[in-house]
Motif scaffolding. Structure first.
Motif, PDB file in Angstrom:
ATOM      1  N   THR A  72       0.851  -1.188   0.000  1.00 50.41           N
ATOM      2  CA  THR A  72       0.000   0.000   0.000  1.00 50.41           C
ATOM      3  C   THR A  72       0.888   1.241   0.000  1.00 50.41           C
ATOM      4  N   ILE A  73       0.244   2.390  -0.068  1.00 55.48           N
ATOM      5  CA  ILE A  73       1.005   3.644  -0.045  1.00 55.48           C
ATOM      6  C   ILE A  73       1.242   4.150   1.370  1.00 55.48           C
ATOM      7  N   ALA A  74       0.898   3.351   2.378  1.00 54.03           N
ATOM      8  CA  ALA A  74       1.044   3.800   3.769  1.00 54.03           C
ATOM      9  C   ALA A  74       2.417   4.401   4.065  1.00 54.03           C
ATOM     10  N   PRO A  75       3.519   3.774   3.646  1.00 48.51           N
ATOM     11  CA  PRO A  75       4.828   4.390   3.951  1.00 48.51           C
ATOM     12  C   PRO A  75       5.019   5.763   3.294  1.00 48.51           C
ATOM     13  N   VAL A  76       4.373   5.973   2.157  1.00 41.17           N
ATOM     14  CA  VAL A  76       4.489   7.255   1.458  1.00 41.17           C
ATOM     15  C   VAL A  76       3.784   8.352   2.240  1.00 41.17           C
ATOM     16  N   LEU A  77       2.754   7.989   2.984  1.00 43.62           N
ATOM     17  CA  LEU A  77       1.976   8.976   3.727  1.00 43.62           C
ATOM     18  C   LEU A  77       2.705   9.484   4.964  1.00 43.62           C
ATOM     19  N   ASP A  78       3.687   8.714   5.437  1.00 39.84           N
ATOM     20  CA  ASP A  78       4.459   9.145   6.601  1.00 39.84           C
ATOM     21  C   ASP A  78       5.320  10.346   6.224  1.00 39.84           C
ATOM     22  N   GLY A  79       5.512  11.219   7.169  1.00 40.82           N
ATOM     23  CA  GLY A  79       6.346  12.398   6.913  1.00 40.82           C
ATOM     24  C   GLY A  79       5.507  13.653   6.887  1.00 40.82           C
ATOM     25  N   ASP A  80       6.176  14.745   6.601  1.00 39.96           N
ATOM     26  CA  ASP A  80       5.490  16.034   6.627  1.00 39.96           C
ATOM     27  C   ASP A  80       4.505  16.163   5.466  1.00 39.96           C
ATOM     28  N   ARG A  81       3.462  16.926   5.691  1.00 41.44           N
ATOM     29  CA  ARG A  81       2.405  17.124   4.692  1.00 41.44           C
ATOM     30  C   ARG A  81       2.963  17.845   3.463  1.00 41.44           C
ATOM     31  N   ALA A  82       3.862  18.784   3.656  1.00 35.73           N
ATOM     32  CA  ALA A  82       4.409  19.551   2.537  1.00 35.73           C
ATOM     33  C   ALA A  82       5.186  18.661   1.565  1.00 35.73           C
ATOM     34  N   GLY A  83       5.818  17.614   2.068  1.00 34.92           N
ATOM     35  CA  GLY A  83       6.600  16.732   1.206  1.00 34.92           C
ATOM     36  C   GLY A  83       5.800  15.614   0.558  1.00 34.92           C
ATOM     37  N   LEU A  84       4.499  15.532   0.884  1.00 37.53           N
ATOM     38  CA  LEU A  84       3.668  14.441   0.357  1.00 37.53           C
ATOM     39  C   LEU A  84       3.611  14.402  -1.172  1.00 37.53           C
ATOM     40  N   PRO A  85       3.414  15.519  -1.868  1.00 38.11           N
ATOM     41  CA  PRO A  85       3.390  15.441  -3.340  1.00 38.11           C
ATOM     42  C   PRO A  85       4.679  14.868  -3.933  1.00 38.11           C
ATOM     43  N   ALA A  86       5.822  15.258  -3.384  1.00 39.23           N
ATOM     44  CA  ALA A  86       7.101  14.745  -3.893  1.00 39.23           C
ATOM     45  C   ALA A  86       7.248  13.256  -3.598  1.00 39.23           C
ATOM     46  N   ARG A  87       6.813  12.820  -2.404  1.00 41.89           N
ATOM     47  CA  ARG A  87       6.900  11.389  -2.077  1.00 41.89           C
ATOM     48  C   ARG A  87       5.976  10.564  -2.975  1.00 41.89           C
ATOM     49  N   LEU A  88       4.781  11.081  -3.227  1.00 46.59           N
ATOM     50  CA  LEU A  88       3.868  10.393  -4.141  1.00 46.59           C
ATOM     51  C   LEU A  88       4.457  10.338  -5.550  1.00 46.59           C
ATOM     52  N   ALA A  89       5.083  11.419  -5.989  1.00 44.80           N
ATOM     53  CA  ALA A  89       5.692  11.459  -7.322  1.00 44.80           C
ATOM     54  C   ALA A  89       6.810  10.433  -7.441  1.00 44.80           C
ATOM     55  N   GLU A  90       7.642  10.344  -6.425  1.00 43.05           N
ATOM     56  CA  GLU A  90       8.735   9.372  -6.457  1.00 43.05           C
ATOM     57  C   GLU A  90       8.198   7.935  -6.477  1.00 43.05           C
ATOM     58  N   TYR A  91       7.161   7.692  -5.700  1.00 42.27           N
ATOM     59  CA  TYR A  91       6.562   6.356  -5.665  1.00 42.27           C
ATOM     60  C   TYR A  91       5.912   6.023  -7.018  1.00 42.27           C
ATOM     61  N   ALA A  92       5.208   6.994  -7.584  1.00 39.75           N
ATOM     62  CA  ALA A  92       4.589   6.790  -8.899  1.00 39.75           C
ATOM     63  C   ALA A  92       5.657   6.577  -9.968  1.00 39.75           C
ATOM     64  N   ALA A  93       6.756   7.318  -9.880  1.00 38.06           N
ATOM     65  CA  ALA A  93       7.840   7.163 -10.847  1.00 38.06           C
ATOM     66  C   ALA A  93       8.443   5.772 -10.770  1.00 38.06           C
ATOM     67  N   LEU A  94       8.528   5.217  -9.566  1.00 41.90           N
ATOM     68  CA  LEU A  94       9.009   3.842  -9.431  1.00 41.90           C
ATOM     69  C   LEU A  94       8.084   2.871 -10.164  1.00 41.90           C
TER      70      LEU A  94
END
Length: 191
Positions: A72-94
């Motif tokens: 799931t994307i649960a690990p991507v949701l961890d961290g600051d809210r401001a960095g969420l778009p970048a974390r989602l982008a990196e996960y999607a890029a993978l």
């Protein structure tokens, strides 16, 4: 003649359940949901046919469990809210570069026309992607923003499945980050 008592082999519910899940995952991937029978799964797992019903309720219940074991994307949701778009982008890029031969993806592709599978996949998308993301976002229209971000995320996977894997570039990640920022951002109220 002396009677020798042989102790019964202890039953291992979890091992049997795991064998059934592994057999189902492999068979669904190879043949698609609608072409796999409970009998085929039980035979491949070397398990009693009745155990599928006992442990999972039905073939659909077994497929639901196969989906539930997927990441799931649960690990991507961890961290600051401001960095969420970048974390989602990196996960999607993978996912752009992910193995197109993923067993669960093949299974879903082969079974996409089945109404029961569409319902199970819809449930999984809601519970594993949309709802956790909406909860993490909070604020106005969180479910709508989460649905839009999920559409982008799933679109990346669909593109990869249709065109093949590609190594993501920094420009891909930058554009995906901008797309997720737009999806997840609050929309100012109309004046």
């Amino acid at each position: 003649m002396e009677h020798v008592q042989v102790e019964a082999r202890p039953r291992d519910r979890e091992a049997t359940r795991a064998r059934l899940l592994a057999a189902a995952r492999a068979l669904f991937a190879e043949h698609g949901y609608e072409h796999v029978t409970v009998r085929m799964i039980a035979a491949a797992a070397e398990a009693n046919l009745a155990l599928v019903g006992r442990y999972f309720g039905s073939k659909a219940g077994l497929f639901r469990e196969v989906l539930a074991e997927e990441p799931t994307i649960a690990p991507v949701l961890d961290g600051d809210r401001a960095g969420l778009p970048a974390r989602l982008a990196e996960y999607a890029a993978l996912r752009m570069h992910a193995d197109p031969e993923s067993r669960i993806l093949r299974s879903l592709e082969r079974s996409a026309g089945d109404p029961e599978i569409r319902q199970l996949v819809g449930e999984r998308v809601r519970t594993a992607l949309i709802e956790p993301l909406a909860e993490r976002l909070g604020g106005p229209d969180a479910p709508a923003r989460a649905r839009l971000a999920t559409a982008v995320f799933l679109g990346v996977g669909a593109l990869r499945r249709n065109l093949g894997p590609e190594e993501p570039t920094p420009a891909d990640i930058a554009r995906l980050t901008a797309a997720f920022e737009a999806c997840l951002g609050d929309v100012p109220p109309e004046t």
